[in-house]
Design a protein around this motif. Sequence first.
Motif, PDB file in Angstrom:
ATOM      1  N   PHE A  75       0.847  -1.200   0.000  1.00  0.00           N
ATOM      2  CA  PHE A  75       0.000   0.000   0.000  1.00  0.00           C
ATOM      3  C   PHE A  75       0.882   1.249   0.000  1.00  0.00           C
ATOM      4  O   PHE A  75       1.947   1.249   0.621  1.00  0.00           O
ATOM      5  CB  PHE A  75      -0.893   0.027   1.253  1.00  0.00           C
ATOM      6  CG  PHE A  75      -1.712  -1.220   1.418  1.00  0.00           C
ATOM      7  CD1 PHE A  75      -2.962  -1.319   0.837  1.00  0.00           C
ATOM      8  CD2 PHE A  75      -1.226  -2.302   2.141  1.00  0.00           C
ATOM      9  CE1 PHE A  75      -3.722  -2.472   0.981  1.00  0.00           C
ATOM     10  CE2 PHE A  75      -1.988  -3.458   2.285  1.00  0.00           C
ATOM     11  CZ  PHE A  75      -3.229  -3.540   1.708  1.00  0.00           C
ATOM     12  N   VAL A  76       0.433   2.317  -0.668  1.00  0.00           N
ATOM     13  CA  VAL A  76       1.203   3.577  -0.683  1.00  0.00           C
ATOM     14  C   VAL A  76       0.452   4.715   0.014  1.00  0.00           C
ATOM     15  O   VAL A  76       0.990   5.791   0.176  1.00  0.00           O
ATOM     16  CB  VAL A  76       1.593   3.993  -2.123  1.00  0.00           C
ATOM     17  CG1 VAL A  76       2.599   3.016  -2.706  1.00  0.00           C
ATOM     18  CG2 VAL A  76       0.376   4.127  -3.014  1.00  0.00           C
ATOM     19  N   HIS A  77      -0.811   4.459   0.403  1.00  0.00           N
ATOM     20  CA  HIS A  77      -1.622   5.494   1.072  1.00  0.00           C
ATOM     21  C   HIS A  77      -2.415   4.847   2.207  1.00  0.00           C
ATOM     22  O   HIS A  77      -2.661   3.651   2.202  1.00  0.00           O
ATOM     23  CB  HIS A  77      -2.653   6.121   0.112  1.00  0.00           C
ATOM     24  CG  HIS A  77      -2.042   6.799  -1.058  1.00  0.00           C
ATOM     25  ND1 HIS A  77      -1.373   7.989  -0.964  1.00  0.00           N
ATOM     26  CD2 HIS A  77      -2.022   6.457  -2.370  1.00  0.00           C
ATOM     27  CE1 HIS A  77      -0.944   8.349  -2.162  1.00  0.00           C
ATOM     28  NE2 HIS A  77      -1.324   7.429  -3.036  1.00  0.00           N
ATOM     29  N   THR A  78      -2.871   5.707   3.128  1.00  0.00           N
ATOM     30  CA  THR A  78      -3.813   5.241   4.142  1.00  0.00           C
ATOM     31  C   THR A  78      -5.157   5.024   3.456  1.00  0.00           C
ATOM     32  O   THR A  78      -5.384   5.526   2.357  1.00  0.00           O
ATOM     33  CB  THR A  78      -3.987   6.289   5.264  1.00  0.00           C
ATOM     34  OG1 THR A  78      -4.478   7.494   4.676  1.00  0.00           O
ATOM     35  CG2 THR A  78      -2.678   6.553   5.984  1.00  0.00           C
ATOM     36  N   GLY A  79      -6.034   4.277   4.104  1.00  0.00           N
ATOM     37  CA  GLY A  79      -7.367   4.083   3.537  1.00  0.00           C
ATOM     38  C   GLY A  79      -7.929   2.711   3.832  1.00  0.00           C
ATOM     39  O   GLY A  79      -7.343   1.915   4.573  1.00  0.00           O
ATOM     40  N   VAL A  80      -9.094   2.448   3.249  1.00  0.00           N
ATOM     41  CA  VAL A  80      -9.760   1.151   3.381  1.00  0.00           C
ATOM     42  C   VAL A  80      -9.612   0.431   2.048  1.00  0.00           C
ATOM     43  O   VAL A  80      -9.920   0.993   0.996  1.00  0.00           O
ATOM     44  CB  VAL A  80     -11.258   1.333   3.719  1.00  0.00           C
ATOM     45  CG1 VAL A  80     -11.950  -0.017   3.806  1.00  0.00           C
ATOM     46  CG2 VAL A  80     -11.416   2.101   5.027  1.00  0.00           C
ATOM     47  N   TYR A  81      -9.130  -0.796   2.100  1.00  0.00           N
ATOM     48  CA  TYR A  81      -8.855  -1.562   0.879  1.00  0.00           C
ATOM     49  C   TYR A  81      -9.568  -2.908   0.920  1.00  0.00           C
ATOM     50  O   TYR A  81      -9.741  -3.478   1.997  1.00  0.00           O
ATOM     51  CB  TYR A  81      -7.342  -1.805   0.739  1.00  0.00           C
ATOM     52  CG  TYR A  81      -6.532  -0.539   0.586  1.00  0.00           C
ATOM     53  CD1 TYR A  81      -6.218  -0.047  -0.674  1.00  0.00           C
ATOM     54  CD2 TYR A  81      -6.077   0.158   1.696  1.00  0.00           C
ATOM     55  CE1 TYR A  81      -5.468   1.110  -0.830  1.00  0.00           C
ATOM     56  CE2 TYR A  81      -5.324   1.314   1.561  1.00  0.00           C
ATOM     57  CZ  TYR A  81      -5.024   1.781   0.291  1.00  0.00           C
ATOM     58  OH  TYR A  81      -4.290   2.930   0.149  1.00  0.00           O
ATOM     59  N   ASN A  82      -9.920  -3.391  -0.252  1.00  0.00           N
ATOM     60  CA  ASN A  82     -10.526  -4.717  -0.364  1.00  0.00           C
ATOM     61  C   ASN A  82      -9.452  -5.701  -0.848  1.00  0.00           C
ATOM     62  O   ASN A  82      -9.013  -5.622  -1.993  1.00  0.00           O
ATOM     63  CB  ASN A  82     -11.706  -4.681  -1.343  1.00  0.00           C
ATOM     64  CG  ASN A  82     -12.350  -6.045  -1.510  1.00  0.00           C
ATOM     65  OD1 ASN A  82     -12.088  -6.976  -0.744  1.00  0.00           O
ATOM     66  ND2 ASN A  82     -13.198  -6.179  -2.502  1.00  0.00           N
ATOM     67  N   LEU A  83      -9.066  -6.621   0.019  1.00  0.00           N
ATOM     68  CA  LEU A  83      -8.044  -7.612  -0.335  1.00  0.00           C
ATOM     69  C   LEU A  83      -8.640  -8.789  -1.105  1.00  0.00           C
ATOM     70  O   LEU A  83      -7.910  -9.674  -1.543  1.00  0.00           O
ATOM     71  CB  LEU A  83      -7.354  -8.140   0.929  1.00  0.00           C
ATOM     72  CG  LEU A  83      -6.532  -7.122   1.715  1.00  0.00           C
ATOM     73  CD1 LEU A  83      -6.002  -7.751   2.996  1.00  0.00           C
ATOM     74  CD2 LEU A  83      -5.405  -6.565   0.876  1.00  0.00           C
ATOM     75  N   GLY A  84      -9.952  -8.805  -1.281  1.00  0.00           N
ATOM     76  CA  GLY A  84     -10.615  -9.949  -1.911  1.00  0.00           C
ATOM     77  C   GLY A  84     -10.507  -9.969  -3.427  1.00  0.00           C
ATOM     78  O   GLY A  84     -11.481 -10.271  -4.104  1.00  0.00           O
ATOM     79  N   THR A  85      -9.330  -9.638  -3.970  1.00  0.00           N
ATOM     80  CA  THR A  85      -9.168  -9.593  -5.428  1.00  0.00           C
ATOM     81  C   THR A  85      -8.615 -10.872  -6.057  1.00  0.00           C
ATOM     82  O   THR A  85      -8.741 -11.021  -7.271  1.00  0.00           O
ATOM     83  CB  THR A  85      -8.264  -8.413  -5.839  1.00  0.00           C
ATOM     84  OG1 THR A  85      -6.981  -8.596  -5.245  1.00  0.00           O
ATOM     85  CG2 THR A  85      -8.855  -7.082  -5.403  1.00  0.00           C
TER      86      THR A  85
END
Length: 157
Positions: free
Chosen positions: A116-126
């Motif tokens: 990751f390069v930024h803060t935030g909410v991410y979906n790892l379900g890819t």
Amino acid sequence: QELPETVLLKFFRTENTPVPARPTPEQLSNLIKTSLHYPESFNHSFHQKSLCLVPVTLLLSNCSQAVVDVMIDLRHKPTSSEALEIHGSFTWLGQTQYKLQLKGQEVYSLQLKACFVHTGVYNLGTPRVFAKLVDQVTLFETSQQNSMPALIIINNI
């Protein structure tokens, strides 16, 4: 008068040997159950190091008794702009495709790294998972049912 001769009757039952039925598309899409294991939130100092690496475990469970060929593709990105607005974009580090074979009921653990390069909410379900029975003569594996979104929160400290 002579009595009629008694004849023994023999009953034959044809054995019900099941013909191996072709699995239905729904059965084929449920051969492998996947689950992602990762921290719900991850703290990282982006000032000290611009890249945040998070270890993620992809658990693959063969739900059948048969040997199954499995292909994992990490290159898939959400296509809808909405998905990118809600959850930022991230990258899987290292190998992007895996091919393996799971025995009946076998559980396999694959260690991955998300970057990751930024803060935030991410979906790892890819990750996309495809599977086919080893003895099945087919050119294409069947896409496996995708689990629910796997959200992670990346915080800056």
